[in-house]
Scaffold this active site. Structure first.
Site, PDB file in Angstrom:
ATOM      1  N   LEU A   1      29.774  44.860  27.454  1.00 46.20           N
ATOM      2  CA  LEU A   1      30.406  43.575  27.740  1.00 46.20           C
ATOM      3  C   LEU A   1      31.483  43.312  26.682  1.00 46.20           C
ATOM      4  CD1 LEU A   1      30.187  41.074  29.652  1.00 46.20           C
ATOM      5  CD2 LEU A   1      29.079  39.960  27.721  1.00 46.20           C
TER       6      LEU A   1
ATOM      7  N   TYR B   1      27.867  35.066  35.266  1.00 50.59           N
ATOM      8  CA  TYR B   1      27.558  33.907  34.434  1.00 50.59           C
ATOM      9  C   TYR B   1      28.360  33.956  33.139  1.00 50.59           C
ATOM     10  CZ  TYR B   1      24.608  36.660  31.209  1.00 50.59           C
ATOM     11  OH  TYR B   1      24.148  37.561  30.275  1.00 50.59           O
TER      12      TYR B   1
ATOM     13  N   GLU C   1      25.166  48.559  23.110  1.00 49.57           N
ATOM     14  CA  GLU C   1      25.150  47.199  22.565  1.00 49.57           C
ATOM     15  C   GLU C   1      23.715  46.705  22.472  1.00 49.57           C
ATOM     16  OE1 GLU C   1      27.372  44.656  25.326  1.00 49.57           O
ATOM     17  OE2 GLU C   1      26.728  45.917  26.967  1.00 49.57           O
TER      18      GLU C   1
HETATM   19  N1  PDD Z   1      25.095  37.388  26.278  1.00 51.49           N
HETATM   20  N2  PDD Z   1      26.715  42.087  25.262  1.00 51.49           N
HETATM   21  C1  PDD Z   1      25.836  41.642  26.174  1.00 51.49           C
HETATM   22  C2  PDD Z   1      25.080  42.627  26.989  1.00 51.49           C
HETATM   23  C3  PDD Z   1      25.637  40.256  26.337  1.00 51.49           C
HETATM   24  O1  PDD Z   1      24.755  39.812  27.251  1.00 51.49           O
HETATM   25  C4  PDD Z   1      26.362  39.354  25.525  1.00 51.49           C
HETATM   26  C5  PDD Z   1      26.227  37.869  25.651  1.00 51.49           C
HETATM   27  C6  PDD Z   1      27.270  39.870  24.582  1.00 51.49           C
HETATM   28  C7  PDD Z   1      28.100  38.986  23.692  1.00 51.49           C
HETATM   29  O2  PDD Z   1      29.090  38.308  24.409  1.00 51.49           O
HETATM   30  P1  PDD Z   1      29.684  36.910  23.908  1.00 51.49           P
HETATM   31  O3  PDD Z   1      30.128  37.109  22.522  1.00 51.49           O
HETATM   32  O4  PDD Z   1      30.808  36.662  24.839  1.00 51.49           O
HETATM   33  O5  PDD Z   1      28.567  35.907  24.020  1.00 51.49           O
HETATM   34  C8  PDD Z   1      27.420  41.241  24.493  1.00 51.49           C
HETATM   35  C9  PDD Z   1      24.885  35.973  26.525  1.00 51.49           C
HETATM   36  C10 PDD Z   1      25.088  35.147  25.324  1.00 51.49           C
HETATM   37  C11 PDD Z   1      23.533  35.782  27.189  1.00 51.49           C
HETATM   38  O6  PDD Z   1      23.259  36.557  28.096  1.00 51.49           O
HETATM   39  O7  PDD Z   1      22.805  34.860  26.843  1.00 51.49           O
END
Ligand code: PDD
Length: 281
Positions: free
Chosen positions: A201, A33, A176
């Site tokens: 991630l 996703y 994280e």
């Molecule tokens: N999550 N680390 C994890 C485990 C995440 O699930 C997310 C993002 C991030 C940040 O990634 P980005 O900057 O690309 O949004 C880091 C999304 C927003 C979610 O699951 O809703």
């Protein structure tokens, strides 16, 4: 008024949006996703999300069922149909529908679902109070799969403790947040965040914020840090498409920056919002 949702080529009212119980996303979490932020009705860092989506699919032996241009069209159509000014677009792609079998099915069309959520992203955010929890997720966290039970459980542990979120810890170091990348700012003003690997991630917001910090000539150290180091830091924050740059003001009961957003976090958030308004499409 019900939202319009995209399901496998059709725009349908959310109460009529359905996927099969045999969908591999449902049975095996066999899907990936993306979540893209929307500001002023436009998509933030869209290209980065498409690139990561294609990479996640590729790592699982799947291709892109639609081109980047087609995905952009669907994202925009949903924003327009749902009248979203500020919020999120969620896209999920699974391996598709097949009788339950651990082996991947062949020649099955992938399932593609998108929906929007209204959410305020640019308003001032209260600082998050986080707890640390063991990181019990699988070893390929660089792939944005829909297996989100471990972070969901971590979030619930935080809620039960009366806090906002959890930072996950592996081998003594923070990986994280449950759905965000984690950072600290040292007394000397250096920004520390874990280096990219399969342990975390590769956040799209992380890349954009580190670029802004580098332009400001801030010192950046991409390396793991401990909870103790974080508790001694001047400021802490997280980044995600759903949070932008969000202050963290308490870690395992130790308050940081007087319980409010520190100046570096504030500055980075302002700059990121400004940049998002300029470059969103
Ligand atoms: N999550 N680390 C994890 C485990 C995440 O699930 C997310 C993002 C991030 C940040 O990634 P980005 O900057 O690309 O949004 C880091 C999304 C927003 C979610 O699951 O809703």
């Amino acid at each position: 008024m019900s939202r319009t949702v995209y399901v496998n080529g059709k725009y349908v009212a959310e109460e009529n949006a359905q996927v099969s119980v045999f969908d591999r996303g449902f049975l095996f979490a066999d899907g990936v996703y993306e979540v893209t932020a929307v500001v002023g009705g436009k998509l933030v860092d869209f290209q980065g999300h498409v690139v990561r989506l294609e990479r996640s699919l590729g790592e699982l032996g799947m291709g892109m069922p639609l081109t980047g241009e087609e995905l952009l069209g669907i994202h925009r159509e949903l924003l327009s149909r749902n009248n979203v000014d500020e919020g999120l677009v969620y896209i999920q792609i699974t391996r598709g529908v097949a009788d339950r079998d651990f082996a991947f099915p062949e020649n099955v069309p992938q399932s593609v679902v998108l929906f929007t959520q209204n959410k305020s992203l640019t308003s001032e955010k209260p600082g998050l109070r986080v707890i640390s929890v063991p990181d019990i997720r699988w070893g390929r966290r660089d792939i944005k799969t829909v297996q989100l039970l471990a972070p969901s459980m971590a979030k619930m542990m935080a809620k039960k403790a009366g806090k906002d979120d959890a930072w996950m810890v592996e081998d003594g170091y923070v990986t994280e947040g449950t759905s965000n990348n984690a950072y600290i700012v040292t007394k000397e003003g250096a920004i520390i965040t874990r280096n990219l690997s399969t342990s975390i991630l590769h956040g799209i917001t992380r890349a954009a914020v580190l670029k802004l910090a580098a332009e400001l000539e801030m010192k950046i150290e991409e390396r793991p840090f401990t909870i103790t180091e974080a508790q001694e830091a001047k400021e802490a924050f997280v980044t995600a498409a759903t949070a932008f740059v969000c202050p963290v003001v308490e870690i395992d009961g130790v308050e940081l920056s007087g319980g409010i957003a520190g100046p570096i976090v504030k500055r980075l958030n302002e700059l990121y919002i400004e940049e998002s308004r300029k470059s969103s499409i």
